[in-house]
Scaffold this active site. Structure first.
Site, PDB file in Angstrom:
ATOM      1  N   GLU A 122       0.995   3.286 -12.372  1.00 17.83           N
ATOM      2  CA  GLU A 122       1.036   2.445 -11.790  1.00 17.83           C
ATOM      3  C   GLU A 122      -0.054   2.293 -10.809  1.00 17.83           C
ATOM      4  OE1 GLU A 122       6.033   2.512 -11.668  1.00 17.83           O
ATOM      5  OE2 GLU A 122       5.080   3.170 -10.165  1.00 17.83           O
ATOM      6  N   GLY A 167      -2.006   1.041  -8.027  1.00 19.27           N
ATOM      7  CA  GLY A 167      -1.959  -0.995  -6.748  1.00 19.27           C
ATOM      8  C   GLY A 167      -3.132  -1.061  -6.746  1.00 19.27           C
ATOM      9  N   ARG A 168      -3.434   0.235  -5.981  1.00 21.22           N
ATOM     10  CA  ARG A 168      -4.645   0.156  -4.814  1.00 21.22           C
ATOM     11  C   ARG A 168      -5.723  -0.380  -5.310  1.00 21.22           C
ATOM     12  NH1 ARG A 168      -4.454   1.482   0.455  1.00 21.22           N
ATOM     13  NH2 ARG A 168      -2.450   2.558  -0.309  1.00 21.22           N
ATOM     14  N   ARG A 225      -3.048  -3.498   8.947  1.00 26.24           N
ATOM     15  CA  ARG A 225      -2.663  -1.717   8.272  1.00 26.24           C
ATOM     16  C   ARG A 225      -3.585  -0.405   9.592  1.00 26.24           C
ATOM     17  NH1 ARG A 225      -5.819  -0.376   4.699  1.00 26.24           N
ATOM     18  NH2 ARG A 225      -4.389   1.945   3.498  1.00 26.24           N
ATOM     19  N   TYR A 233      -0.512   1.754  10.077  1.00 26.06           N
ATOM     20  CA  TYR A 233      -1.066   3.873  10.035  1.00 26.06           C
ATOM     21  C   TYR A 233      -2.150   4.247  10.373  1.00 26.06           C
ATOM     22  CZ  TYR A 233      -0.515   1.260   5.191  1.00 26.06           C
ATOM     23  OH  TYR A 233      -0.498   0.578   4.162  1.00 26.06           O
ATOM     24  N   CYS A 246      -1.171 -11.626  20.887  1.00 23.92           N
ATOM     25  CA  CYS A 246      -1.024 -10.962  21.972  1.00 23.92           C
ATOM     26  C   CYS A 246      -0.049  -9.750  21.650  1.00 23.92           C
ATOM     27  CB  CYS A 246       0.374 -11.929  22.851  1.00 23.92           C
ATOM     28  SG  CYS A 246      -1.066 -13.919  22.651  1.00 23.92           S
ATOM     29  N   GLU A 247      -1.332  -8.977  21.419  1.00 18.52           N
ATOM     30  CA  GLU A 247      -0.813  -7.623  20.599  1.00 18.52           C
ATOM     31  C   GLU A 247      -1.756  -6.435  20.796  1.00 18.52           C
ATOM     32  OE1 GLU A 247       2.045  -4.772  19.761  1.00 18.52           O
ATOM     33  OE2 GLU A 247       2.929  -6.687  19.357  1.00 18.52           O
ATOM     34  N   TYR A 283      -2.843  -4.486  -0.063  1.00 14.75           N
ATOM     35  CA  TYR A 283      -1.606  -4.492   0.946  1.00 14.75           C
ATOM     36  C   TYR A 283      -2.232  -5.200   2.376  1.00 14.75           C
ATOM     37  CZ  TYR A 283       0.236  -1.113  -1.890  1.00 14.75           C
ATOM     38  OH  TYR A 283       0.675  -0.514  -2.969  1.00 14.75           O
TER      39      TYR A 283
HETATM   40  C1  PLP Z   1       3.417   1.715  -4.004  1.00 13.00           C
HETATM   41  C2  PLP Z   1       3.754   2.386  -5.796  1.00 13.00           C
HETATM   42  C3  PLP Z   1       3.167   2.562  -6.282  1.00 13.00           C
HETATM   43  C4  PLP Z   1       0.948   1.780  -6.191  1.00 13.00           C
HETATM   44  O1  PLP Z   1       0.167   2.146  -5.382  1.00 13.00           O
HETATM   45  P1  PLP Z   1      -0.886   2.697  -4.789  1.00 13.00           P
HETATM   46  O2  PLP Z   1      -1.012   3.438  -3.699  1.00 13.00           O
HETATM   47  O3  PLP Z   1      -0.944   1.016  -4.114  1.00 13.00           O
HETATM   48  O4  PLP Z   1      -1.430   2.642  -6.732  1.00 13.00           O
HETATM   49  C5  PLP Z   1       3.163   2.612  -7.361  1.00 13.00           C
HETATM   50  N1  PLP Z   1       4.494   2.864  -8.269  1.00 13.00           N
HETATM   51  C6  PLP Z   1       5.141   3.205  -6.896  1.00 13.00           C
HETATM   52  C7  PLP Z   1       6.386   2.965  -7.022  1.00 13.00           C
HETATM   53  C8  PLP Z   1       4.967   2.436  -5.752  1.00 13.00           C
HETATM   54  O5  PLP Z   1       5.883   2.442  -4.767  1.00 13.00           O
END
Ligand code: PLP
Length: 433
Positions: A290, A292-293, A330, A334, A361-362, A391
Site C-alpha cells: 500500500e 502512499g507517500r 509535518r 515530527y 500565531c504559533e 500528508y
Molecule cells: C499510512 C499507511 C500506508 C501508507 O504509508 P506511506 O508511508 O504513505 O507509504 C499504508 N498502509 C497503512 C495501513 C497505513 O496506515
C-alpha cells in the site's frame, strides 16, 4: 536535485514538471499546491510492473489514499487500475464522487465507527482490514443484518521497529494498531473470525512504518507474516489468500536521503517471500502493498510568497511565508525534513542561513530550520518547498482561519489545471450559524 522533475531554467527560475513555478504562482496565487500528474501515473506504473514481474498477475499495489485524498486523485487511480486503501467514510465518499469502484477498496483504521461500517457496506466496500475483535463483531452484525458475507483481512503487528520516527512507526507490539503475533492475540482474532458466519477471512495485513529506507524491514515483516500464515494453516486449516505488507517506502526530502528503486526493492521482498513459502511448504498468497507517500510525495511542491525577512544579529534569521503549519503541519508534528528553494533566484548562491517559517500565531509554525537561501531573499520572492505531495493537503487545516490552498495539476510539460479550488473567505464560514 532531489527529484528529476525539479530543474532550473537559464533565467534562474525553478521549474517543476517542466513548468516555470514563478509563472504558476503569478497565475494561481500563493500558497499553492502543485501536483505532477505524469509522475503520479509513472509511479503507479512502476509499482504495477514491479508487482507483475516479481509476484505474478494477481499481486497488486493499493494506493494509500490518506497520503493525498481528493476527487481527481481517485480518478487517476481508477484510470491507472490501482486498488486503494481508505480510512474513513470521508475518503470513501470522495472516491465515490470520482466514480471509483469500491470493490477494489480496502477499509483500514484502528477504529471504524458503526456508521463507517454501515456506510461502506452500503456502497459495496470490497474488503475491511479489521484491527481488533470488537470490529469483527461490528462487521459480523452489519453483514448479518444485510444477509451478506463480508470479506475481511486482519491487521497484525509483526513486532518490528523499522527505526523510523517513533510517531510513524506502527509495526511494534505496543502499537495502537493491529493484533500482535507475539502475544497470541493474532491467533485469537483469527480463530474468532473464522467462526463468524457472515465474515469471510481472506488474509492478513501488516504495516510496519513510514518513510522506511532500512534495508530489510519488508523482508523481515514478510517472513514473520508468512510463518504466521503457515501456522494458521496447520492449526486452523485456514490458508490465507491475500497477504498485504502495507506501505511505507521512503521518498527523498533532502539531498542526504537515499534513492530507492521500487523494482529492486520489490524484487528483494519477492525473493524473501518465495524462499520463505518454499521453506514452509505453502503456496504464495496474493501479495499486496500500500504505497502512499512513494506514489504522490515527490509529485508535490508547495509555492509560497516571501513576506517578512527578520535578521537577529548574532542569533538567527527568519524568512516568513504566506502559509505554514495549516498547509504543512509535518515539521510541527515530527520535525520532518524539507528542501526549500527560492524559485526566482536559483542562479544566486545560497549563502544566507535562515528558518523558513509560516504566518501563524504559533512558534511551532515552522516549515524548516537551517535552510540556506540567497542573501537577497525578500518580500515578493517565491519560496518553493519540495516533496509536499504526501500528508500536506490531506493534513491541512484552517488554523488562524487561513483558507486552504488550491491544488493545480501539471501535465505534459505545459498543461496545468485546477483539481481543487482555493478556499474562499466565504468557505471559511460555510458551517457557521
Ligand atoms: C499510512 C499507511 C500506508 C501508507 O504509508 P506511506 O508511508 O504513505 O507509504 C499504508 N498502509 C497503512 C495501513 C497505513 O496506515
Amino acid at each position: 536535485m532531489i527529484c528529476e522533475n525539479i530543474t532550473v531554467a537559464e533565467n534562474g527560475h525553478l521549474k517543476f514538471a517542466g513548468q516555470d513555478v514563478t509563472e504558476l504562482a503569478a497565475q494561481y496565487g500563493t500558497p499553492l499546491y502543485l501536483m505532477d500528474e505524469d509522475l503520479i501515473r509513472a509511479n503507479c506504473r512502476t509499482y504495477q510492473q514491479a508487482f507483475r514481474k516479481h509476484f505474478g498477475d494477481k499481486a497488486r499495489p493499493l494506493y494509500a489514499s490518506k497520503a493525498n485524498s481528493f476527487k481527481r486523485i481517485y480518478e487517476i487511480m481508477k484510470e491507472e487500475g490501482m486498488g486503494i486503501d481508505v480510512v474513513s467514510s470521508g475518503e470513501i465518499y470522495t472516491a465515490l464522487q470520482a466514480g471509483y469502484d469500491l470493490g477494489q477498496a480496502y477499509f483500514h483504521s484502528n477504529n471504524k465507527t458503526d456508521e463507517d461500517i454501515r456506510y461502506s457496506m452500503e456502497h459495496g466496500i470490497g474488503y475491511f482490514v479489521a484491527d481488533n475483535v470488537e470490529e469483527i463483531k461490528a462487521i459480523e452484525a452489519e453483514a448479518a443484518r444485510r444477509g451478506v458475507r463480508q470479506k475481511v483481512l486482519l491487521r497484525l503487528t509483526p513486532g518490528i521497529d523499522p527505526h523510523t520516527y517513533e510517531a510513524i512507526s506502527t509495526g511494534k507490539v505496543d502499537s495502537k494498531f493491529g493484533s500482535a503475533i507475539e502475544t497470541g492475540q493474532a491467533e485469537e482474532i483469527t480463530a474468532f473470525t473464522l467462526k463468524q458466519p457472515h465474515v469471510e477471512l481472506v488474509g492478513f495485513h501488516c504495516h510496519v512504518g513510514s518513510q522506511v529506507f532500512a534495508e530489510d524491514v519488508f523482508e523481515r515483516a514478510a517472513v514473520i507474516m508468512l510463518e504466521f500464515v503457515a501456522e494458521m494453516k496447520e492449526k486452523h486449516g485456514f490458508m490465507a489468500q491475500q497477504l498485504d505488507l502495507g506501505g511505507g517506502y521512503g521518498v527523498r526530502y533532502v539531498e542526504s536521503d537515499p534513492y530507492l528503486d521500487v523494482d529492486t526493492k520489490v524484487g528483494e521482498v519477492a525473493k524473501a517471500i518465495k524462499d520463505t513459502c518454499a521453506r514452509l511448504k505453502i503456496e504464495m498468497p496474493e501479495i499486496h502493498m500500500e504505497p502512499g507517500r512513494s506514489i504522490v510525495g515527490a509529485a508535490g511542491m508547495t509555492l509560497y510568497t516571501v513576506g517578512t525577512v527578520k535578521k537577529i544579529p548574532g542569533y538567527k534569521n527568519y524568512v516568513s511565508v504566506d502559509g505554514g503549519l495549516p498547509d504543512n503541519p509535518r515539521f510541527a508534528l515530527y520535525h520532518a525534513d524539507y528542501t526549500c528553494l527560492v524559485g526566482n533566484k536559483m542562479n544566486e548562491p545560497a549563502n544566507f542561513p535562515c528558518s523558513v517559517v509560516g504566518r501563524c500565531c504559533e512558534s511551532g509554525d515552522i516549515i524548516q530550520e537551517n535552510v540556506m537561501v540567497p542573501e537577497s531573499v525578500g518580500r515578493g520572492d517565491i519560496m518553493a518547498v519540495c516533496t509536499t505531495g504526501a500528508y500536506n493537503y490531506s493534513m491541512a487545516s484552517n488554523y488562524n482561519r487561513l483558507p486552504r490552498p488550491p491544488i493545480v495539476m501539471l501535465k505534459g510539460g505545459t498543461e496545468h489545471y485546477v483539481a481543487v479550488r482555493r478556499e474562499s473567505l466565504a468557505d471559511l464560514c460555510r458551517n457557521d450559524l
